[in-house]
Scaffold this motif. Structure first.
Motif, PDB file in Angstrom:
ATOM      1  N   VAL A   1       0.833  -1.211   0.000  1.00 34.07           N
ATOM      2  CA  VAL A   1       0.000   0.000   0.000  1.00 34.07           C
ATOM      3  C   VAL A   1       0.865   1.258   0.000  1.00 34.07           C
ATOM      4  CG1 VAL A   1      -1.680   1.346   1.310  1.00 34.07           C
ATOM      5  CG2 VAL A   1      -1.960  -1.138   1.083  1.00 34.07           C
ATOM      6  N   PHE A   2       1.789   1.345   0.946  1.00 33.97           N
ATOM      7  CA  PHE A   2       2.593   2.555   1.046  1.00 33.97           C
ATOM      8  C   PHE A   2       3.651   2.621  -0.047  1.00 33.97           C
ATOM      9  CE2 PHE A   2       1.079   2.261   5.527  1.00 33.97           C
ATOM     10  CZ  PHE A   2       0.373   3.460   5.528  1.00 33.97           C
ATOM     11  N   GLY A   3       4.081   1.466  -0.560  1.00 35.98           N
ATOM     12  CA  GLY A   3       4.989   1.483  -1.695  1.00 35.98           C
ATOM     13  C   GLY A   3       4.342   2.125  -2.905  1.00 35.98           C
ATOM     14  N   TRP A   4       3.075   1.793  -3.128  1.00 39.51           N
ATOM     15  CA  TRP A   4       2.324   2.383  -4.244  1.00 39.51           C
ATOM     16  C   TRP A   4       2.222   3.892  -4.077  1.00 39.51           C
ATOM     17  CZ3 TRP A   4      -2.097   5.245  -4.974  1.00 39.51           C
ATOM     18  CH2 TRP A   4      -2.653   5.261  -6.256  1.00 39.51           C
ATOM     19  N   PHE A   5       1.848   4.336  -2.878  1.00 41.52           N
ATOM     20  CA  PHE A   5       1.734   5.769  -2.629  1.00 41.52           C
ATOM     21  C   PHE A   5       3.101   6.455  -2.745  1.00 41.52           C
ATOM     22  CE2 PHE A   5      -2.364   4.738  -0.639  1.00 41.52           C
ATOM     23  CZ  PHE A   5      -3.144   5.760  -1.166  1.00 41.52           C
ATOM     24  N   GLY A   6       4.151   5.793  -2.265  1.00 42.54           N
ATOM     25  CA  GLY A   6       5.481   6.385  -2.336  1.00 42.54           C
ATOM     26  C   GLY A   6       5.958   6.594  -3.749  1.00 42.54           C
ATOM     27  N   ASP A   7       5.602   5.680  -4.657  1.00 39.06           N
ATOM     28  CA  ASP A   7       5.995   5.827  -6.052  1.00 39.06           C
ATOM     29  C   ASP A   7       5.065   6.754  -6.825  1.00 39.06           C
ATOM     30  OD1 ASP A   7       8.292   4.218  -6.078  1.00 39.06           O
ATOM     31  OD2 ASP A   7       7.108   2.384  -6.239  1.00 39.06           O
ATOM     32  N   ARG A   8       3.847   6.932  -6.333  1.00 36.88           N
ATOM     33  CA  ARG A   8       2.893   7.797  -7.023  1.00 36.88           C
ATOM     34  C   ARG A   8       2.876   9.226  -6.490  1.00 36.88           C
ATOM     35  NH1 ARG A   8      -1.303   5.524 -10.108  1.00 36.88           N
ATOM     36  NH2 ARG A   8      -1.844   7.720 -10.412  1.00 36.88           N
ATOM     37  N   THR A   9       3.010   9.400  -5.189  1.00 35.87           N
ATOM     38  CA  THR A   9       2.840  10.732  -4.596  1.00 35.87           C
ATOM     39  C   THR A   9       4.115  11.286  -3.973  1.00 35.87           C
ATOM     40  OG1 THR A   9       2.164   9.882  -2.423  1.00 35.87           O
ATOM     41  CG2 THR A   9       0.440  10.156  -4.076  1.00 35.87           C
ATOM     42  N   GLY A  10       5.156  10.471  -3.836  1.00 38.02           N
ATOM     43  CA  GLY A  10       6.406  10.978  -3.288  1.00 38.02           C
ATOM     44  C   GLY A  10       6.822  10.284  -2.011  1.00 38.02           C
ATOM     45  N   ARG A  11       8.126  10.359  -1.715  1.00 39.75           N
ATOM     46  CA  ARG A  11       8.674   9.674  -0.548  1.00 39.75           C
ATOM     47  C   ARG A  11       8.302  10.389   0.751  1.00 39.75           C
ATOM     48  NH1 ARG A  11       9.469   6.687  -4.984  1.00 39.75           N
ATOM     49  NH2 ARG A  11      11.616   6.609  -5.772  1.00 39.75           N
ATOM     50  N   LYS A  12       8.446  11.724   0.764  1.00 36.20           N
ATOM     51  CA  LYS A  12       8.261  12.478   1.999  1.00 36.20           C
ATOM     52  C   LYS A  12       6.845  12.333   2.544  1.00 36.20           C
ATOM     53  CE  LYS A  12       7.994  17.158   3.829  1.00 36.20           C
ATOM     54  NZ  LYS A  12       8.134  18.605   3.553  1.00 36.20           N
ATOM     55  N   THR A  13       5.848  12.566   1.704  1.00 37.27           N
ATOM     56  CA  THR A  13       4.459  12.486   2.164  1.00 37.27           C
ATOM     57  C   THR A  13       4.138  11.116   2.720  1.00 37.27           C
ATOM     58  OG1 THR A  13       3.775  14.110   0.511  1.00 37.27           O
ATOM     59  CG2 THR A  13       2.050  12.733   1.469  1.00 37.27           C
ATOM     60  N   THR A  14       4.634  10.078   2.054  1.00 31.38           N
ATOM     61  CA  THR A  14       4.309   8.717   2.474  1.00 31.38           C
ATOM     62  C   THR A  14       4.892   8.390   3.829  1.00 31.38           C
ATOM     63  OG1 THR A  14       4.228   8.037   0.153  1.00 31.38           O
ATOM     64  CG2 THR A  14       4.405   6.298   1.793  1.00 31.38           C
ATOM     65  N   PHE A  15       6.179   8.726   4.060  1.00 30.97           N
ATOM     66  CA  PHE A  15       6.701   8.330   5.360  1.00 30.97           C
ATOM     67  C   PHE A  15       6.281   9.283   6.479  1.00 30.97           C
ATOM     68  CE2 PHE A  15      11.334   9.825   4.326  1.00 30.97           C
ATOM     69  CZ  PHE A  15      11.103  11.095   4.815  1.00 30.97           C
ATOM     70  N   LEU A  16       5.681  10.421   6.135  1.00 32.99           N
ATOM     71  CA  LEU A  16       4.999  11.215   7.167  1.00 32.99           C
ATOM     72  C   LEU A  16       3.723  10.496   7.626  1.00 32.99           C
ATOM     73  CD1 LEU A  16       5.357  14.877   5.851  1.00 32.99           C
ATOM     74  CD2 LEU A  16       6.325  13.939   7.949  1.00 32.99           C
TER      75      LEU A  16
ATOM     76  N   ARG B   1       2.111   6.478 -14.033  1.00 33.15           N
ATOM     77  CA  ARG B   1       2.861   5.393 -13.426  1.00 33.15           C
ATOM     78  C   ARG B   1       1.911   4.363 -12.826  1.00 33.15           C
ATOM     79  NH1 ARG B   1       5.580   9.937 -11.976  1.00 33.15           N
ATOM     80  NH2 ARG B   1       4.782   9.991  -9.839  1.00 33.15           N
ATOM     81  N   ALA B   2       2.265   3.102 -13.002  1.00 29.79           N
ATOM     82  CA  ALA B   2       1.484   1.997 -12.449  1.00 29.79           C
ATOM     83  C   ALA B   2       2.454   1.081 -11.708  1.00 29.79           C
ATOM     84  CB  ALA B   2       0.764   1.236 -13.554  1.00 29.79           C
ATOM     85  N   PRO B   3       2.790   1.415 -10.451  1.00 31.90           N
ATOM     86  CA  PRO B   3       3.846   0.681  -9.741  1.00 31.90           C
ATOM     87  C   PRO B   3       3.630  -0.822  -9.667  1.00 31.90           C
ATOM     88  CG  PRO B   3       3.265   2.689  -8.560  1.00 31.90           C
ATOM     89  CD  PRO B   3       2.266   2.545  -9.664  1.00 31.90           C
ATOM     90  N   TYR B   4       2.400  -1.272  -9.397  1.00 30.96           N
ATOM     91  CA  TYR B   4       2.160  -2.713  -9.283  1.00 30.96           C
ATOM     92  C   TYR B   4       2.419  -3.402 -10.617  1.00 30.96           C
ATOM     93  CZ  TYR B   4      -0.205  -1.810  -4.813  1.00 30.96           C
ATOM     94  OH  TYR B   4      -0.504  -1.431  -3.530  1.00 30.96           O
ATOM     95  N   LYS B   5       1.857  -2.837 -11.675  1.00 30.81           N
ATOM     96  CA  LYS B   5       2.006  -3.453 -12.986  1.00 30.81           C
ATOM     97  C   LYS B   5       3.460  -3.454 -13.429  1.00 30.81           C
ATOM     98  CE  LYS B   5       0.396  -3.142 -17.771  1.00 30.81           C
ATOM     99  NZ  LYS B   5      -0.467  -2.389 -18.726  1.00 30.81           N
ATOM    100  N   GLU B   6       4.151  -2.336 -13.211  1.00 32.58           N
ATOM    101  CA  GLU B   6       5.539  -2.243 -13.647  1.00 32.58           C
ATOM    102  C   GLU B   6       6.465  -3.115 -12.805  1.00 32.58           C
ATOM    103  OE1 GLU B   6       7.109   1.689 -14.664  1.00 32.58           O
ATOM    104  OE2 GLU B   6       5.071   2.464 -14.421  1.00 32.58           O
ATOM    105  N   ALA B   7       6.204  -3.183 -11.493  1.00 32.83           N
ATOM    106  CA  ALA B   7       7.100  -3.933 -10.602  1.00 32.83           C
ATOM    107  C   ALA B   7       6.864  -5.429 -10.670  1.00 32.83           C
ATOM    108  CB  ALA B   7       6.931  -3.445  -9.164  1.00 32.83           C
ATOM    109  N   PHE B   8       5.596  -5.828 -10.735  1.00 32.60           N
ATOM    110  CA  PHE B   8       5.277  -7.260 -10.613  1.00 32.60           C
ATOM    111  C   PHE B   8       4.655  -7.853 -11.874  1.00 32.60           C
ATOM    112  CE2 PHE B   8       4.278  -5.269  -6.355  1.00 32.60           C
ATOM    113  CZ  PHE B   8       5.551  -5.488  -5.840  1.00 32.60           C
ATOM    114  N   GLY B   9       4.257  -6.998 -12.826  1.00 33.70           N
ATOM    115  CA  GLY B   9       3.572  -7.482 -14.017  1.00 33.70           C
ATOM    116  C   GLY B   9       4.477  -7.734 -15.197  1.00 33.70           C
ATOM    117  N   THR B  10       5.737  -7.348 -15.085  1.00 39.07           N
ATOM    118  CA  THR B  10       6.705  -7.614 -16.150  1.00 39.07           C
ATOM    119  C   THR B  10       7.832  -8.472 -15.582  1.00 39.07           C
ATOM    120  OG1 THR B  10       7.981  -5.602 -15.667  1.00 39.07           O
ATOM    121  CG2 THR B  10       6.181  -5.402 -17.247  1.00 39.07           C
ATOM    122  N   TRP B  11       8.250  -9.474 -16.327  1.00 38.73           N
ATOM    123  CA  TRP B  11       9.244 -10.413 -15.831  1.00 38.73           C
ATOM    124  C   TRP B  11      10.575  -9.721 -15.568  1.00 38.73           C
ATOM    125  CZ3 TRP B  11      10.156 -14.273 -13.098  1.00 38.73           C
ATOM    126  CH2 TRP B  11      11.377 -14.952 -13.140  1.00 38.73           C
ATOM    127  N   LYS B  12      10.911  -8.702 -16.357  1.00 36.25           N
ATOM    128  CA  LYS B  12      12.180  -8.016 -16.192  1.00 36.25           C
ATOM    129  C   LYS B  12      12.336  -7.441 -14.790  1.00 36.25           C
ATOM    130  CE  LYS B  12      15.064  -4.411 -18.234  1.00 36.25           C
ATOM    131  NZ  LYS B  12      15.163  -3.373 -19.291  1.00 36.25           N
TER     132      LYS B  12
END
Length: 562
Positions: free
Chosen positions: A77-92, A230-241
Motif C-alpha cells: 500500500v505505502f509502496g504504491w503511494f510512495g511511487d505515485r505521490t512521493g517519498r516524503k508524504t508517504t513516510f509522514l 505510473r502503475a507501480p504494481y504493474k511495472e514492478a510485478f507485471g513484467t518479468w524483467k
C-alpha cells in the motif's frame, strides 16, 4: 512598472539533516514496535488473563506476531503511494499511523474493564503498527539513498539500518527506567502504559523534524522529466524483467536477512532462557550489550560496502553465520550452563516408544491432549527444555524391547516408565502426568541436569563473544542491505518493488523464526535442531546471491532501466 512577488523557495536541507531526520523517525517506529514485544508478559496479564497464564502469554506473543504478518500488506500500500505521490508524504503518513496506534495502546481498557473488546482493540492496534512499519523502512532508506552521493551511499544508509538497534535500546531503556521509578508492582498494574504514552512526545518530535524535509532529488527529477502515468504494481510485478529482480532481492538477500538477524537477536535469547535456563536479567544484559555494539557495526559495514562492494560484504555475513551457527550454539551451552553440557554428554536422554503413539510436542494454543505414554514422556522433557533422542527399540541387560507399551525414558543407566493416559479423567491425567514429571525430574537431577544455570558458573565473556559473532554476521548482511536494495530498482517503482521483498523477508521469514525453530525442536527432541531453519534459508540466499546477485555499488540511481 509592476512589482513581481517571488515565491520563496525552501532551502534544501543538509545531508546531515536528511539522514538524521530519516533515522530518528525510523528508530522511533522500531521503538514503538519493540515496546510491545518487551512487555508481552505484562500485556498478557491485562488482556488475556481469562485463559490462564501460559496460554495468555502465548496469545500475547501471537498478537505481537500479527504485526509481522501484515507488514507486506503495508509495503504494497505505502509502496504504491510512495511511487505515485512521493517519498516524503508517504513516510509522514507511516510515522503518524505508527505513533497514534502506539499511544492508543496506552489508553486501551483491560479485559477486566471491557471484556472481549479489549483484546480485539489490542490486535487492531498491532495490525496498524505492522501496517505502518511495512511502509516506513522502504521510505526512509530510499529517501536517504536518493540524497546520498553514490560513493557514500552505503555509509549513509547504514544509519537507517542501525535504527532497529537504537529502537530496541530505547524500548528496553524506557521500560527499565519506568519500572525503577514507579516500582515493580505499580509498573505491572498501570506503569506499563507509560512507555506507550511516551510515544506521543516522540511522535511530535519526529514529525517536526521530518516536516522540514523536501522531496528527494531523484523523485523530483523523475517528476520533472516524465509525465507518463505510473502503475507501480504493474511495472514492478507485471513484467518479468522487474519481477525477477524483486524475486532476486527476496531470495538472494532477504531470506538470509530474516534468518540471520532474527536468529542472532531473538532465537539466541529464547535458547538461553528456555534451554540453558539462564535467568532473564542476565539474558537481558547480554542482549542489551550486543545491541549497543551492533549499533556501530551497521554503519561500519555500510561504509565497507562503499569500498569493496555490497555483494562481498553481505555474502561474508551469510557465510559467517553458516559456519558459526551450530558450533556457536554448542559453545554457548558449554559456557552458559556447563553442568547441562556435561550431563548431556555423560547421561543422554532417550524416549523409547512406538512412533505411532507419538505426537509433535508443539502446542501454541494449549489445546492438545497429549494422552499417550509417549506424549506424556515427551511433554515432560519438552517443558523441561531437555534434549532427547527417540527410538522404538531398546536392548539392555539382556532384554530386548520393540515398540514398548507404555513408553519409557532412559536417562544414563536409569529407566523411568511413563503411563498411558487415554481413558483417564482430566484429574486422573493431571495426577498421572505429575507423577511421571516428578520421576523424570528426580532422575534428571540425579544425573546432573540442573534446574537452572548456576550464575557463578556462567562464562559471560564466552557467551558474549558467541553472540557477538552472530551479530557481526547479521550486521555485515544488514549494513549494506538498504543501499543494495535501492540500487536494484529504478526510481519509478523503487518504493513498491523494494518494500515488498524486504517485509516478506523480515516479517515472515524472520518474524516466524522463533516459533518455527521451536516447532522443529519439539518435533525432533534436539535443542539444536531448530537451527536448521536459519541454515536452510541462509544457504539458499547465499547460493542465489553468489551466482545471480549483481554488484550494484556506485550505480547511478537515475539511469537504472525499467
Amino acid at each position: 512598472m509592476t512589482d513581481q512577488i517571488e515565491t520563496p523557495v525552501r532551502e534544501a536541507p543538509s545531508l546531515k539533516t536528511v539522514v538524521g531526520a530519516s533515522a530518528a523517525g525510523t528508530a522511533f517506529e522500531w521503538y514503538d514496535f519493540f515496546i510491545f514485544g518487551s512487555l508481552a508478559g505484562v500485556i498478557a496479564q491485562h488482556f488475556y488473563a481469562e485463559v490462564g497464564a501460559a496460554t495468555g502469554y502465548i496469545l500475547a506473543l501471537i498478537t505481537f506476531g500479527v504485526g509481522f504478518v501484515v507488514r507486506p500488506l503495508g509495503a504494497l500500500v505505502f509502496g504504491w503511494f510512495g511511487d505515485r505521490t512521493g517519498r516524503k508524504t508517504t513516510f509522514l503518513v507511516t510515522i503518524t499511523l505508527m505513533g497514534v496506534a502506539t499511544v492508543a495502546i496506552g489508553f486501551l481498557p483491560t479485559f477486566e474493564q471491557a471484556g472481549v473488546i479489549a483484546p480485539i482493540l489490542l490486535i487492531t492496534m498491532r495490525v496498524l503498527q505492522g501496517f505502518a512499519l511495512g511502509g516506513e523502512y522502504g521510505g526512509a532508506a530510499i529517501y536517504v539513498a536518493e540524497h546520498a552521493p553514490r560513493e557514500k551511499r552505503g555509509f549513509l544508509t547504514g544509519w537507517i539500518q542501525t535504527t532497529a538497534a537504537l529502537g530496541l535500546i530505547g524500548a528496553l531503556g524506557v521500560i527499565l527506567i519506568t519500572r525503577m521509578v514507579v516500582g515493580t508492582e505499580a509498573f505491572a498494574e498501570w506503569g506499563w502504559r507509560i512507555p506507550f504514552l511516551l510515544s506521543a512526545f516522540l511522535l511530535a518530535i519526529s514529525l517536526w523534524i521530518r516536516l522540514k524535509l523536501n522531496e528527494s532529488p531523484a523523485y523530483q527529477r523523475m517528476e520533472a522529466e516524465s509525465h507518463a502515468p505510473r502503475a507501480p504494481y504493474k511495472e514492478a510485478f507485471g513484467t518479468w524483467k522487474n519481477l525477477k529482480v524483486v524475486l532476486l532481492a527476496l531470495v538472494g538477500i532477504m531470506f538470509a536477512q530474516g534468518a540471520v538477524w532474527y536468529c542472532g537477536y531473538f532465537y539466541s535469547r529464547f535458547f538461553m532462557e528456555r534451554f540453558l535456563k539462564i535467568d532473564t536479567a542476565t539474558v537481558d544484559a547480554l542482549i542489551l550489550g550486543i545491541t549497543v555494539v551492533s549499533a556501530f557495526l551497521y554503519v561500519f559495514f555500510g561504509w565497507l560496502s562503499d569500498k569493496v562492494g555490497r555483494k562481498p560484504v553481505m555474502l561474508g555475513g551469510m557465510i559467517l553465520m553458516l559456519l558459526a551457527v551450530f558450533p556457536g550454539f554448542h559453545l554457548m551451552t558449554q559456557a552458559g550452563n556447563p553442568a547441562l553440557a556435561a550431563a548431556q554428554a555423560q547421561s543422554p536422554v532417550t524416549v523409547v516408544a512406538d512412533p505411532a503413539t507419538c505426537s509433535v510436542q508443539f502446542d501454541p494454543v494449549g489445546r492438545a491432549a497429549f494422552t499417550t505414554s509417549c506424549d506424556i514422556a515427551k511433554q515432560v522433557l519438552t517443558n523441561a527444555g531437555v534434549s532427547y533422542a527417540n527410538t522404538d527399540y531398546w536392548g539392555a541387560n539382556g532384554a530386548t524391547l520393540m515398540n514398548p507399551d507404555p513408553a519409557f525414558v532412559v536417562i544414563g543407566d536409569q529407566i523411568i516408565h511413563s503411563v498411558e493416559g487415554a481413558g483417564m479423567t482430566p484429574d486422573e491425567l493431571t495426577e498421572a502426568r505429575a507423577r511421571v514429571a516428578a520421576d523424570i525430574s528426580s532422575a534428571l537431577t540425579a544425573h546432573g541436569y540442573p534446574a537452572a544455570a548456576d550464575p557463578t558458573q556462567i562464562d559471560m565473556v564466552t557467551v558474549f563473544a558467541v553472540l557477538l559473532v552472530f551479530i557481526v554476521a547479521a550486521t555485515a548482511l544488514y549494513g549494506p542491505q538498504a543501499a543494495a536494495l535501492v540500487e536494484l530498482f529504478p526510481t519509478r517503482i523503487r518504493y513498491t518493488a523494494m518494500s515488498l521483498p524486504y517485509n516478506i523477508g523480515t516479517g515472515w521469514v524472520g518474524g516466524l523464526l522463533p516459533a518455527a525453530s521451536f516447532a522443529l525442536v519439539a518435533w525432533k527432541g534436539d535443542i539444536y535442531f531448530g537451527l536448521w531453519y536459519t541454515v536452510v534459508f541462509t544457504l539458499i540466499a547465499a547460493v542465489v546471491a553468489f551466482f545471480f546477485l549483481p554488484e550494484t555499488k556506485g550505480r547511478d540511481l537515475d539511469s537504472i532501466e525499467t
